[in-house]
Each structure stands twice: as C-alpha cells, then as structure tokens.
Design a protein around this motif. Sequence first.
Motif, PDB file in Angstrom:
ATOM      1  N   TRP A  59       0.815  -1.204   0.000  1.00 23.53           N
ATOM      2  CA  TRP A  59       0.000   0.000   0.000  1.00 23.53           C
ATOM      3  C   TRP A  59       0.852   1.259   0.000  1.00 23.53           C
ATOM      4  CZ3 TRP A  59      -3.502  -1.965   4.524  1.00 23.53           C
ATOM      5  CH2 TRP A  59      -4.472  -2.826   3.997  1.00 23.53           C
ATOM      6  N   SER A  60       1.825   1.286   0.906  1.00 20.73           N
ATOM      7  CA  SER A  60       2.616   2.519   0.987  1.00 20.73           C
ATOM      8  C   SER A  60       3.395   2.736  -0.300  1.00 20.73           C
ATOM      9  CB  SER A  60       3.545   2.505   2.196  1.00 20.73           C
ATOM     10  OG  SER A  60       4.488   1.482   2.074  1.00 20.73           O
ATOM     11  N   ASP A  61       3.882   1.641  -0.901  1.00 17.36           N
ATOM     12  CA  ASP A  61       4.576   1.792  -2.183  1.00 17.36           C
ATOM     13  C   ASP A  61       3.649   2.388  -3.229  1.00 17.36           C
ATOM     14  OD1 ASP A  61       6.756  -1.147  -2.152  1.00 17.36           O
ATOM     15  OD2 ASP A  61       6.969   0.872  -1.344  1.00 17.36           O
ATOM     16  N   LYS A  62       2.440   1.823  -3.284  1.00 20.92           N
ATOM     17  CA  LYS A  62       1.504   2.275  -4.322  1.00 20.92           C
ATOM     18  C   LYS A  62       1.122   3.735  -4.124  1.00 20.92           C
ATOM     19  CE  LYS A  62      -1.080  -1.834  -5.586  1.00 20.92           C
ATOM     20  NZ  LYS A  62      -2.337  -2.488  -5.210  1.00 20.92           N
ATOM     21  N   ILE A  85       2.548   7.670   6.177  1.00 21.86           N
ATOM     22  CA  ILE A  85       2.500   6.933   7.440  1.00 21.86           C
ATOM     23  C   ILE A  85       1.168   6.223   7.497  1.00 21.86           C
ATOM     24  CG2 ILE A  85       2.567   7.120   9.948  1.00 21.86           C
ATOM     25  CD1 ILE A  85       4.000   9.820   9.470  1.00 21.86           C
ATOM     26  N   ILE A  86       1.216   4.897   7.555  1.00 25.03           N
ATOM     27  CA  ILE A  86      -0.024   4.119   7.637  1.00 25.03           C
ATOM     28  C   ILE A  86      -0.047   3.437   8.997  1.00 25.03           C
ATOM     29  CG2 ILE A  86      -1.410   2.299   6.601  1.00 25.03           C
ATOM     30  CD1 ILE A  86      -0.004   2.746   4.016  1.00 25.03           C
ATOM     31  N   VAL A 121      -5.382   4.627   9.551  1.00 24.16           N
ATOM     32  CA  VAL A 121      -5.131   6.060   9.482  1.00 24.16           C
ATOM     33  C   VAL A 121      -3.954   6.247   8.540  1.00 24.16           C
ATOM     34  CG1 VAL A 121      -4.436   8.103  10.748  1.00 24.16           C
ATOM     35  CG2 VAL A 121      -5.829   6.396  11.862  1.00 24.16           C
ATOM     36  N   CYS A 122      -4.077   7.204   7.634  1.00 26.07           N
ATOM     37  CA  CYS A 122      -2.960   7.455   6.725  1.00 26.07           C
ATOM     38  C   CYS A 122      -2.635   8.934   6.710  1.00 26.07           C
ATOM     39  CB  CYS A 122      -3.308   6.972   5.313  1.00 26.07           C
ATOM     40  SG  CYS A 122      -1.972   7.250   4.156  1.00 26.07           S
TER      41      CYS A 122
ATOM     42  N   ARG B 191       3.436   1.722   9.545  1.00 23.65           N
ATOM     43  CA  ARG B 191       4.467   1.752   8.530  1.00 23.65           C
ATOM     44  C   ARG B 191       4.728   3.213   8.174  1.00 23.65           C
ATOM     45  NH1 ARG B 191       7.717  -0.885   5.106  1.00 23.65           N
ATOM     46  NH2 ARG B 191       8.007   0.066   3.085  1.00 23.65           N
ATOM     47  N   VAL B 192       5.999   3.607   8.216  1.00 19.81           N
ATOM     48  CA  VAL B 192       6.385   4.956   7.813  1.00 19.81           C
ATOM     49  C   VAL B 192       7.228   4.806   6.564  1.00 19.81           C
ATOM     50  CG1 VAL B 192       7.614   7.022   8.475  1.00 19.81           C
ATOM     51  CG2 VAL B 192       6.407   5.704  10.193  1.00 19.81           C
TER      52      VAL B 192
END
Lengths: 131, 227
Positions: A59-62, A85-86, A121-122, B191-192
């Motif tokens: 997710w964070s990559d995308k 930040i997820i 939360v993002c 995740r950061v």
Amino acid sequence: PPLRNSMAAKSEKGGEEAKKGEYTLNFTELQPTAVKIAEHAVTSVLSGEVYEAARVTTWSDKITELALDELQKLSDNFKYAVSCIIMQKNGAGIATSGSAHWDEQTDACAQVVWQENRTIVCILTIMGVAI
Amino acid sequence: MMRTCGARRGLAAVLWGSGSGRRPGDARRRRRRGHERQRSGDRRSVAYVGLGTFGLGSNSAFQRSSFTGVGGVTVHNTATMAQAQTTQGAIQNDDGGPRPGQSIIEVVLPTYIMKPEETEIFYPSHVKRIAGAILEEELAGKMYDDEEEAKKWNTTICEKIKAQVKAECDIPRYKIIVQVTLGQMKDQGVRVASRCLWDTATDNYASVEYANQHLWCSAMVFGVYTE
C-alpha cells in the motif's frame, strides 16, 4: 534553460501551466492541487481496506508512487519528497511534525490526514522544493 | 573573495595582486573584465560602479598601488568593507566606499558552481548519528501520556535536529527538511515510508528510529541541493 523550454512546450497541454500561461517556481501556488493529488492517491489505494500487516508495504509503495507520478506531471520545477504513514486504528496516539530549512517563498508542504477508514489512518505529506 | 584557487584568477587578483596598472588602458581592461569568475561560494562580492565623471587625469590614477574607481569598479567583500585595503587617494572616501553623488549599482557576481564540493554534500551517516543522538537524549525514559506534551516533544526534536544538522554538517547550499513522527506503543501496526523525486547525485536522506517501552519515534531528514 532546458527546463524552461520544456515548460514552455508543456504549457500548450493541460493542467496548471496552461491556465497560468507560464511555469511556476512557487510551490505554494500548487499546494491546493497537491492536496487533491494526495487525497486521490490515498483514497484510491486504501478505501474499503482493512489493515493487514502483510499488505502495508504494498500500500505505501503504491500510494507514494501514485502521488509522485501525479506530482511529476503537475510541474517539473520542483523536487518532491513524499512521506506516507499508515497506522492501524487501535486507540493509540500519534503525532507528526516537520521542520524545514528552505526558501519560504518557493517551497511548501501539503499534508493530508485520511481517517475515513474504520481500521486505518494514513498521513501523507508532500514536500515540494523549488529547483 | 580574496581566495584565488588554482588557475582561476579571481577579481581580487586582478585588482590588487597584479602589480601592473600603471599602463594606460589597464583601467579599461579591468572594467571590461567586470564579471570574472570567482569561487566565492556564499560570500557575495559587491561592486560599486561609479557613474560620475572625475576630473583627475589618468596618470595619477595609476600611481596608486590598488586601483579603486576613477569612474571604475570598486569591489569589496561585503564582510570586509570596514577594513579598507585601498590606499587613501584624493578622490576616495575614508572607508573606500562610494563617493557622494555617485550612484551605486550592487552587482552580485555569479559563482558558476554546478555541484556541491566533496566536503559539502549531505552525508546520511553523519546526519544519522546526529539525529540518533538527539532522539536518545530527548526521549529516554519518557512515556506517551499527554497529547499536547507529545506535540511539544515532536516540535522540539524537529527543531533540534534541524539546528544541529545546519551547525555540524558543512552543507551551505542544502535545503534541509526534517519530519518526526512520534507514536504510542499499543500493539498497533505502523508503517512509515517515503519516496522522493530528486537528483540522486546530490540529494539524500537519513532516517533513524527510536523505541522504548511506551513510545516509538521515527525521524527522517531530507537534504536537497539547491544551486
């Protein structure tokens, strides 16, 4: 010089440049659009998802990839740093802050805190630094 | 500005070091070379260009060992204005500055620097050490009790890291961005992540984490080169 020529050529095509008629070196002008880009990136990846530790990396990559792609199309007069930040919604507290040594007139940051999901939360921060 | 490195002769050398200047036409040649390259980095050179007409004949101008504007160019490093290195001549002010009635055009000479020096780039290892030390110092033994306090710690850490990096690492042409995230330890998943679009030859980042029983903290420092 090469940068400016390409911007002049791009101003024929869509987006901010055409409306302004010239390129901009001031990220504060592009900030509202950057916020929209951030929201769109997060929503398209995370809406309706449930927090899963195994998938968080993807997710964070995308999200960051999407955001950067759109930002690159927006303007190429800036260097961008996008941080994502997820976090799982667990009742825990979180605080984020930033401090920068930059040119206040041309550089700015756009941030989106996305809490519409029940479990995730993002926080997406886009920092645009003028070249 | 007085540095003349290697084969490049800065403007200073032209004005003060050349020794000649006693031949007619020298003044004209010097004026034409107004935009000489110089390795001045962050130090600006200010040139006072005199626009008035001055009555002395060219002979007497060249007898002075340092040439400062008979309707010509006076170049000073702004930091050393007070220590005028020029000799006292009939048509100069005491401080070597512009004469009354003379209009001043401040010219900041270009530096032609294309990339940072080897010693002046953003070294992630160096910054990591600094940021890690600050995190340890600020958060050792603290608990995430109060939201307002956490915010304060956050901003303090941010400012401290930025100030330390500016002071310790010799990176004058870099823009520094610090982002600190502080969270409570409550068995949640976090995740950061960050992704950047920049020039990989000159720009870099450093990131450090700290965790104790009650809180975790992640600090990211981005260094972006600006010409």
